[in-house]
Design a protein around this motif. Structure first.
Motif, short mmCIF file in Angstrom:
data_model
loop_
_atom_site.label_atom_id
_atom_site.label_comp_id
_atom_site.label_asym_id
_atom_site.label_seq_id
_atom_site.Cartn_x
_atom_site.Cartn_y
_atom_site.Cartn_z
N ALA A 92 -3.53 6.36 1.41
CA ALA A 92 -2.31 6.61 0.62
C ALA A 92 -2.23 8.08 0.29
CB ALA A 92 -2.37 5.80 -0.68
N SER A 131 -2.07 -5.65 -2.51
CA SER A 131 -2.19 -5.43 -1.07
C SER A 131 -3.54 -5.93 -0.57
CB SER A 131 -2.02 -3.94 -0.76
OG SER A 131 -2.29 -3.68 0.59
N ALA A 156 0.21 1.97 -9.42
CA ALA A 156 -0.28 2.07 -8.04
C ALA A 156 -1.51 1.20 -7.84
CB ALA A 156 -0.60 3.52 -7.70
N GLU A 157 -2.41 1.19 -8.83
CA GLU A 157 -3.60 0.35 -8.71
C GLU A 157 -3.23 -1.13 -8.65
OE1 GLU A 157 -7.97 -0.32 -10.83
OE2 GLU A 157 -6.45 0.92 -11.82
N ARG A 187 0.83 -1.21 0.00
CA ARG A 187 0.00 0.00 0.00
C ARG A 187 0.87 1.26 0.00
NH1 ARG A 187 -2.00 3.97 3.10
NH2 ARG A 187 -0.66 3.38 4.84
N LEU A 206 -1.90 -1.78 -5.12
CA LEU A 206 -2.98 -1.74 -4.14
C LEU A 206 -3.88 -2.97 -4.26
CD1 LEU A 206 -3.84 2.05 -4.35
CD2 LEU A 206 -2.77 0.88 -2.42
N SER A 207 -4.08 -3.44 -5.46
CA SER A 207 -4.86 -4.67 -5.65
C SER A 207 -4.14 -5.86 -5.04
CB SER A 207 -5.12 -4.91 -7.14
OG SER A 207 -5.91 -3.89 -7.69
N SER A 250 -7.20 3.68 0.37
CA SER A 250 -6.25 4.21 -0.62
C SER A 250 -6.71 3.93 -2.04
CB SER A 250 -4.86 3.61 -0.39
OG SER A 250 -4.37 3.96 0.88
N LEU A 251 -7.14 2.69 -2.29
CA LEU A 251 -7.60 2.33 -3.63
C LEU A 251 -8.90 3.06 -3.96
CD1 LEU A 251 -7.15 0.61 -6.15
CD2 LEU A 251 -8.32 -1.29 -4.99
N THR A 275 -5.98 -0.27 2.86
CA THR A 275 -5.76 -0.39 1.41
C THR A 275 -7.02 -0.02 0.64
OG1 THR A 275 -4.09 -2.11 1.71
CG2 THR A 275 -5.14 -1.97 -0.45
N GLY A 284 2.50 1.88 -3.34
CA GLY A 284 1.57 2.46 -4.30
C GLY A 284 1.42 3.96 -4.09
#
Length: 397
Positions: free
Chosen positions: A379, A320, A313-314, A295, A317-318, A339-340, A336, A298
Motif C-alpha cells: 500500500a 482484506s 486503514a488498519e 487493500r 486491511l484487516s 501493506s498492513l 495485504t 486502505g
C-alpha cells in the motif's frame, strides 16, 4: 436458427455483450427449444451465460452454467459435460470460491478431449481446454503457486499461437496471460502479451478485445512509472468498457485506476473510483478480488491523511486479510500483509509486522517467486516509510 447463432457469435466478437447480442442468443434458445435441438440449446445457453458473466451477473451465470451441465448430460457428445464443468468452475472462481473452482477446472482438464475435425471444434467459439487453463492459471496465482501459474500461461499462449486460432489467442491473453504476468510483476512478459493482444485484435478489427488491450496497456504504463500517461490510457479504456457493457475485468481495472490516482495526489478521486468498484463487487457477488479492493482503499485513505486515517486503514486491511484467508487466496493475502505490516512498523510494531508477513510468505508453495509476487504490491506509504524489508525477504522468512 443457424443464421441467428452465427449472428450472435459475430456480435459477441465485434460489439461485445450488448443487448443486441443477448437478444440474438435468446432467439437461438427459443427456436432450438421449439425444435428440440439439444446442440443449439447448448450453444445458446453458453452464449447467454457468457453475457451474464461479462456483465458481472454471477448468480444468474452460475444458474445457466448448471443448466448447461444438465442439458449436456443428455447430449450426444460425451465431452459436453466437461464444458459445463469449465463454465461452473470459472463462475465459482469469480464468486470467490477458489478451492471448488479449481476442482471443477482440474476435473475438466483431466477428462476433456478436444475435437480435432468438423464443426464441433467451434461450437463454443473458443478452445475449451485453453479457456480452462486460463482460469486455472489465475487460481494458481491466487493460491500461492506463481511458478505453476506462469508455466500454465506460457503453454496456453504457445498453443494458441501454434494453432493459428486468433479468437482463442485473444481470450487466452485477456483471461490468463496478461493478468497473471501483471500479478507477478513481470513487466517484460506483460509487455509482450499486451502488445500481442493489441496487434491481434487490431488486425482482425475485434473492438471488444481491443478495449481489454488498451486497459492492460494503461496498467502496464502505470506500473512502469509513467503514471500520468497510464492514467490517461486507462481512463479511455474504462470508457470503452462502459460502451461494451463493462466486461468481467472492469472492476479490477477500476481498482488499478483508483490506486494510480492516489499516486499522483488525487486520493479523493481514487476513493470515489474504489468505492464504485466495491459497490459493483457487492452488487454482483464478484468476490474474487474484494481483498485487493479493500487493500487499495486502505492505502488511499493513508495517502489522503487525517487523524483517523491510520485506524480506518488498519480496519480495511484487516478485512482484506480476512477475505483473502477465507478464500485461500495467498496472492492477495501477501499483498495485504505487506501493506498492513508497513502500517504496523510505522506505528512501532516491527516484530508484529515481521511475523505477519512471514506467516503469509509461508503459505506460498512456489517460494522462489514469492518475492516477485510481493514486489510493488505494498500500500502507499507515508512519506517517512521505508521499503518493507520483511516482505522483500520472503524467501528467507
Amino acid at each position: 436458427m443457424r443464421l441467428h447463432a452465427a449472428r450472435a457469435w459475430s456480435l459477441m466478437q465485434t460489439k461485445g455483450f450488448v443487448p443486441e447480442t443477448q437478444a440474438a442468443w435468446a432467439l437461438v434458445l427459443e427456436v432450438s427449444e421449439q425444435r428440440g435441438d439439444d446442440d443449439f440449446q447448448l450453444r445458446a445457453v453458453w452464449g447467454l451465460w457468457a453475457g451474464l458473466v461479462n456483465r458481472g451477473e454471477l448468480r444468474g451465470a452460475l444458474a445457466l452454467a448448471e443448466r448447461f451441465s444438465t442439458l449436456a448430460a443428455r447430449a450426444t457428445d460425451p465431452m459436453d459435460p466437461f464444458v459445463g464443468d469449465r463454465m461452473v468452475g470459472y463462475t465459482l472462481h469469480l464468486l470467490g470460491d477458489q478451492p471448488q473452482a479449481r476442482q471443477y477446472l482440474e476435473r475438466m482438464l483431466s477428462r476433456y478431449e478436444a475435437p480435432v475435425i468438423g464443426g464441433r471444434i467451434i461450437r463454443f467459439v473458443f478452445d475449451q481446454r485453453a479457456m480452462a487453463q486460463c482460469f486455472l492459471a489465475r487460481i494458481l496465482w491466487l493460491q500461492g503457486l506463481p511458478d505453476q501459474a506462469m508455466r500454465q500461461v506460457t503453454g496456453i499462449v504457445d498453443g494458441a499461437l501454434a494453432g493459428n486460432d486468433v479468437l482463442s489467442l485473444c481470450q487466452v491473453l485477456v483471461q490468463g496471460a496478461c493478468p497473471v504476468a501483471l500479478f507477478l510483476g513481470d513487466l517484460a512478459i506483460a509487455d509482450r502479451y499486451v502488445t500481442m493482444l493489441l496487434d491481434q485484435s487490431a488486425r482482425q478489427a475485434l473492438g471488444f478485445w481491443q478495449a481489454f488491450g488498451h486497459a492492460f496497456q494503461g496498467v502496464l504504463v502505470i506500473k512502469r512509472g509513467d503514471v500520468a500517461d497510464g492514467l490517461a490510457l486507462l481512463s479511455t479504456a474504462l470508457g470503452e468498457f462502459r460502451q461494451i457493457q463493462f466486461g468481467v475485468l472492469y472492476g479490477l481495472f477500476l481498482s488499478e485506476f483508483a490506486d494510480a490516482l492516489g499516486r499522483v495526489g488525487r486520493a479523493g478521486e481514487g476513493l470515489v473510483a474504489i468505492d464504485e468498484a466495491l459497490a459493483r463487487a457487492e452488487r454482483n457477488d464478484e468476490r474474487w478480488y474484494v481483498a485487493e479492493l479493500l487493500r487499495i482503499k486502505g492505502g488511499l485513505l493513508l495517502r489522503q491523511g487525517g487523524p483517523d486515517a491510520p485506524r480506518e486503514a488498519e480496519r480495511l486491511l484487516s478485512q482484506s486479510l480476512d477475505w483473502s484467508r477465507r478464500q485461500q487466496a495467498a496472492g492477495w493475502e501477501l499483498r495485504t500483509a505487506t501493506s498492513l505490516g508497513q502500517l504496523w512498523r510505522d506505528d512501532g510494531r516491527a516484530e508484529d509486522a515481521r511475523q505477519l508477513v512471514a506467516a503469509s510468505c509461508a503459505r506460498f508453495a512456489d517460494r522462489l517467486e514469492t518475492r516477485r509476487s510481493a514486489g510493488r504490491a505494498a500500500a502507499p506509504e507515508r512519506a517517512r516509510s521505508r521499503p518493507a524489508s520483511a516482505a522483500m525477504k520472503c524467501g528467507e522468512a
